[in-house]
Design a protein around this motif. Sequence first.
Motif, PDB file in Angstrom:
ATOM      1  N   ALA A  95       0.834  -1.476  -0.114  1.00 38.49           N
ATOM      2  CA  ALA A  95      -0.046  -0.012  -0.088  1.00 38.49           C
ATOM      3  C   ALA A  95       1.037   1.248  -0.064  1.00 38.49           C
ATOM      4  O   ALA A  95       1.763   1.266   0.802  1.00 38.49           O
ATOM      5  N   GLU A  96       0.458   2.075  -0.996  1.00 36.20           N
ATOM      6  CA  GLU A  96       1.374   3.428  -1.010  1.00 36.20           C
ATOM      7  C   GLU A  96       0.444   4.486  -0.928  1.00 36.20           C
ATOM      8  O   GLU A  96      -0.615   4.655  -1.686  1.00 36.20           O
ATOM      9  N   ARG A  97       1.067   5.470   0.112  1.00 35.96           N
ATOM     10  CA  ARG A  97       0.226   6.734   0.279  1.00 35.96           C
ATOM     11  C   ARG A  97       0.166   7.510  -1.010  1.00 35.96           C
ATOM     12  O   ARG A  97       1.248   7.798  -1.507  1.00 35.96           O
ATOM     13  N   LYS A  98      -1.150   8.016  -1.435  1.00 33.20           N
ATOM     14  CA  LYS A  98      -1.138   8.870  -2.587  1.00 33.20           C
ATOM     15  C   LYS A  98      -1.352  10.299  -2.272  1.00 33.20           C
ATOM     16  O   LYS A  98      -1.382  11.300  -2.869  1.00 33.20           O
ATOM     17  N   THR A  99      -2.122  10.522  -1.086  1.00 35.94           N
ATOM     18  CA  THR A  99      -2.520  11.997  -0.817  1.00 35.94           C
ATOM     19  C   THR A  99      -1.767  12.185   0.885  1.00 35.94           C
ATOM     20  O   THR A  99      -1.604  11.194   1.395  1.00 35.94           O
ATOM     21  N   GLU A 100      -1.654  13.481   1.089  1.00 38.00           N
ATOM     22  CA  GLU A 100      -1.541  13.735   2.320  1.00 38.00           C
ATOM     23  C   GLU A 100      -2.441  13.370   3.437  1.00 38.00           C
ATOM     24  O   GLU A 100      -3.773  13.490   3.195  1.00 38.00           O
TER      25      GLU A 100
END
Length: 132
Positions: free
Chosen positions: A81-86
């Motif tokens: 899982a990669e964070r896309k937004t803050e």
Amino acid sequence: MRINRGFGLIEVLVASVILVSLLAAVLPLFDAGNTQMQRVEQVELLLSAKKRIYNRLAALNPAQQNTGNGSDNGYGYRWLAERKTEFRPQYAPEANEVHDLALFEVTVAIFQADNPDKTIDSFSFNIIGWTE
């Protein structure tokens, strides 16, 4: 005058050659149908596994756990899982709490359980993660 009481040898041989030729053309179609059916069954098993994997991962909070692996019915899988937004604060009125939320992209690689080095399929989806 001669009376015909049946088929002659040449007529029977010609009919046999035609029949054998037709059978030789039709029998591979049945084999191709079996091969297609086996492929359809394999795709059906893979799609069922993908659905179960998605349902398992959709229940996780990617902000707390962002990688993992597992197995399902002869298939193994790895996910990241990669964070896309803050992270942004979001008020939850039903709990009267504020949580920080962010959008994550989860990527899943699926492989045969006995051959983890060869990925046979992959998919990804977006999910919201939160801090507690």
